[in-house]
Design a protein around this motif. Structure first.
Motif, PDB file in Angstrom:
ATOM      1  N   ILE A 198      -5.479  -5.049 -17.718  1.00  0.00           N
ATOM      2  CA  ILE A 198      -4.207  -4.336 -17.618  1.00  0.00           C
ATOM      3  C   ILE A 198      -3.497  -4.784 -16.343  1.00  0.00           C
ATOM      4  CG2 ILE A 198      -3.051  -2.103 -17.514  1.00  0.00           C
ATOM      5  CD1 ILE A 198      -5.413  -0.859 -18.913  1.00  0.00           C
ATOM      6  N   ARG A 199      -2.380  -5.466 -16.517  1.00  0.00           N
ATOM      7  CA  ARG A 199      -1.572  -5.878 -15.368  1.00  0.00           C
ATOM      8  C   ARG A 199      -0.616  -4.745 -15.029  1.00  0.00           C
ATOM      9  NH1 ARG A 199      -1.493 -11.790 -17.297  1.00  0.00           N
ATOM     10  NH2 ARG A 199      -3.167 -12.623 -15.991  1.00  0.00           N
ATOM     11  N   LEU A 200      -0.640  -4.329 -13.771  1.00  0.00           N
ATOM     12  CA  LEU A 200       0.115  -3.152 -13.345  1.00  0.00           C
ATOM     13  C   LEU A 200       1.384  -3.510 -12.592  1.00  0.00           C
ATOM     14  CD1 LEU A 200      -2.855  -0.964 -11.982  1.00  0.00           C
ATOM     15  CD2 LEU A 200      -1.807  -0.874 -14.256  1.00  0.00           C
ATOM     16  N   ASN A 201       2.297  -2.558 -12.564  1.00  0.00           N
ATOM     17  CA  ASN A 201       3.514  -2.673 -11.759  1.00  0.00           C
ATOM     18  C   ASN A 201       3.336  -2.056 -10.381  1.00  0.00           C
ATOM     19  OD1 ASN A 201       5.169  -3.914 -13.772  1.00  0.00           O
ATOM     20  ND2 ASN A 201       5.349  -1.933 -14.800  1.00  0.00           N
ATOM     21  N   GLN A 202       2.189  -1.407 -10.156  1.00  0.00           N
ATOM     22  CA  GLN A 202       1.896  -0.740  -8.883  1.00  0.00           C
ATOM     23  C   GLN A 202       0.384  -0.701  -8.727  1.00  0.00           C
ATOM     24  OE1 GLN A 202       3.884   2.912 -10.314  1.00  0.00           O
ATOM     25  NE2 GLN A 202       1.912   3.932 -10.093  1.00  0.00           N
ATOM     26  N   ASP A 203      -0.078  -0.221  -7.575  1.00  0.00           N
ATOM     27  CA  ASP A 203      -1.521  -0.268  -7.325  1.00  0.00           C
ATOM     28  C   ASP A 203      -2.258   0.994  -7.766  1.00  0.00           C
ATOM     29  OD1 ASP A 203      -0.645   1.498  -5.417  1.00  0.00           O
ATOM     30  OD2 ASP A 203      -1.555   0.480  -3.712  1.00  0.00           O
TER      31      ASP A 203
ATOM     32  N   LEU B 144      -8.216  -3.876 -14.019  1.00  0.00           N
ATOM     33  CA  LEU B 144      -6.835  -3.706 -13.580  1.00  0.00           C
ATOM     34  C   LEU B 144      -6.472  -4.838 -12.630  1.00  0.00           C
ATOM     35  CD1 LEU B 144      -6.845   0.141 -12.788  1.00  0.00           C
ATOM     36  CD2 LEU B 144      -6.673  -1.011 -15.009  1.00  0.00           C
ATOM     37  N   GLU B 145      -5.235  -5.330 -12.751  1.00  0.00           N
ATOM     38  CA  GLU B 145      -4.770  -6.406 -11.870  1.00  0.00           C
ATOM     39  C   GLU B 145      -3.434  -6.029 -11.267  1.00  0.00           C
ATOM     40  OE1 GLU B 145      -2.376  -9.581 -10.519  1.00  0.00           O
ATOM     41  OE2 GLU B 145      -2.038  -8.788 -12.531  1.00  0.00           O
TER      42      GLU B 145
ATOM     43  N   THR C 150     -14.279   0.413  -9.109  1.00  0.00           N
ATOM     44  CA  THR C 150     -14.549  -0.331  -7.883  1.00  0.00           C
ATOM     45  C   THR C 150     -13.327  -0.235  -6.982  1.00  0.00           C
ATOM     46  OG1 THR C 150     -13.615  -2.421  -8.691  1.00  0.00           O
ATOM     47  CG2 THR C 150     -15.937  -1.986  -9.214  1.00  0.00           C
ATOM     48  N   ALA C 151     -13.442  -0.819  -5.810  1.00  0.00           N
ATOM     49  CA  ALA C 151     -12.273  -0.977  -4.941  1.00  0.00           C
ATOM     50  C   ALA C 151     -11.478  -2.189  -5.430  1.00  0.00           C
ATOM     51  CB  ALA C 151     -12.726  -1.195  -3.502  1.00  0.00           C
ATOM     52  N   TRP C 152     -10.280  -2.373  -4.897  1.00  0.00           N
ATOM     53  CA  TRP C 152      -9.512  -3.581  -5.179  1.00  0.00           C
ATOM     54  C   TRP C 152     -10.177  -4.762  -4.482  1.00  0.00           C
ATOM     55  CZ3 TRP C 152      -6.006  -3.770  -8.869  1.00  0.00           C
ATOM     56  CH2 TRP C 152      -5.302  -2.614  -9.215  1.00  0.00           C
ATOM     57  N   MET C 153     -10.302  -5.887  -5.169  1.00  0.00           N
ATOM     58  CA  MET C 153     -10.954  -7.064  -4.596  1.00  0.00           C
ATOM     59  C   MET C 153     -10.536  -8.312  -5.367  1.00  0.00           C
ATOM     60  SD  MET C 153     -14.832  -6.293  -5.990  1.00  0.00           S
ATOM     61  CE  MET C 153     -14.827  -4.624  -5.288  1.00  0.00           C
ATOM     62  N   ASN C 154     -10.990  -9.463  -4.888  1.00  0.00           N
ATOM     63  CA  ASN C 154     -10.744 -10.698  -5.624  1.00  0.00           C
ATOM     64  C   ASN C 154     -11.540 -10.674  -6.919  1.00  0.00           C
ATOM     65  OD1 ASN C 154      -9.088 -11.789  -3.568  1.00  0.00           O
ATOM     66  ND2 ASN C 154     -10.883 -12.536  -2.462  1.00  0.00           N
TER      67      ASN C 154
END
Length: 217
Positions: free
Chosen positions: A67-72, A94-95, A125-129
């Motif tokens: 899912i590509r998001l418009n926000q975090d 999520l990306e 998870t947290a945001w990461m690469n």
């Protein structure tokens, strides 16, 4: 994605309208889909037909949705709506802005007859690469792969309390721990506001009991 076998690749874009174009979706939830989500891709299908795994008893196949998001941030109710519409277990990736987050719900058979599954809670998870996401295909059956996905995403939250502890029991124990932590925080706040010494002592006794229960878990 996630180093999954090429045989599992599905790579199909799903119109987000599919999940909110019905009468049961509230205007607020529809707005979350419209505002927060840019694109949804069905990236992988993990099943005995796509990878060399034994069939599961509780899990027939696992879908991987990007899912590509418009926000975090993403409203959890959006994930619940997608989970309700898709009668399989789903691992969400999520990306946003080049970073990735894995999210998965503990999904059980509903038993109500109204829906195939119910989701008690989500782990993330947290945001990461992308290459840092701690999600790997492990296990000899679809059931085992799903359990490992949930434990990998949840991390320390679902560390088994004893050898061979089932995923269901780990989830229930974690839920109990979270509830106790909330009770402890609430009681500590009350103690700080309480002026009467005898009431403070009574509440401190109760606080110790709650902390012992938490330690026992």
């Amino acid at each position: 994605m996630l180093g999954l076998p090429k045989s599992t690749e599905f790579n199909k874009r799903i119109p987000k309208q599919k999940f909110y174009d019905n009468l049961t979706v509230s205007p607020a939830l529809k707005r979350s889909f419209v505002d927060q989500i840019r694109i949804i891709y069905w990236m992988n299908k993990i099943a005995p037909s796509t990878v060399n795994l034994a069939a599961g008893k509780a899990v027939t196949e696992i879908e991987v949705f990007l899912i590509r998001l418009n926000q975090d941030t993403l409203d959890e109710n959006v994930l619940k709506q997608i989970d309700r519409e898709i009668p399989y277990h789903i691992l969400f990736v999520l990306e946003y802005d080049g970073k990735y987050k894995a999210v998965i719900g503990y999904k059980e058979a509903s038993g109500s007859g109204k829906a195939a599954f119910k989701v008690d809670r989500y782990y993330q998870t947290a945001w990461m690469n992308e290459e840092e996401l701690p999600v790997h295909l492990e296990g000899l059956s679809i059931d085992a792969v799903y359990e490992n996905f949930v434990r990998q995403v949840a991390g320390d939250m679902l560390m088994p309390g004893e050898p061979q502890e089932s995923l269901k029991k780990s989830v229930e124990r974690n839920d109990c721990m979270e509830d106790l932590k909330k009770q402890i925080d609430k009681l500590q706040a009350k103690i700080r506001k309480e002026k009467q010494l005898n009431r403070q002592m009574e509440m401190n006794t109760e606080l110790k009991k709650l902390r012992r229960k938490l330690e026992d878990l």
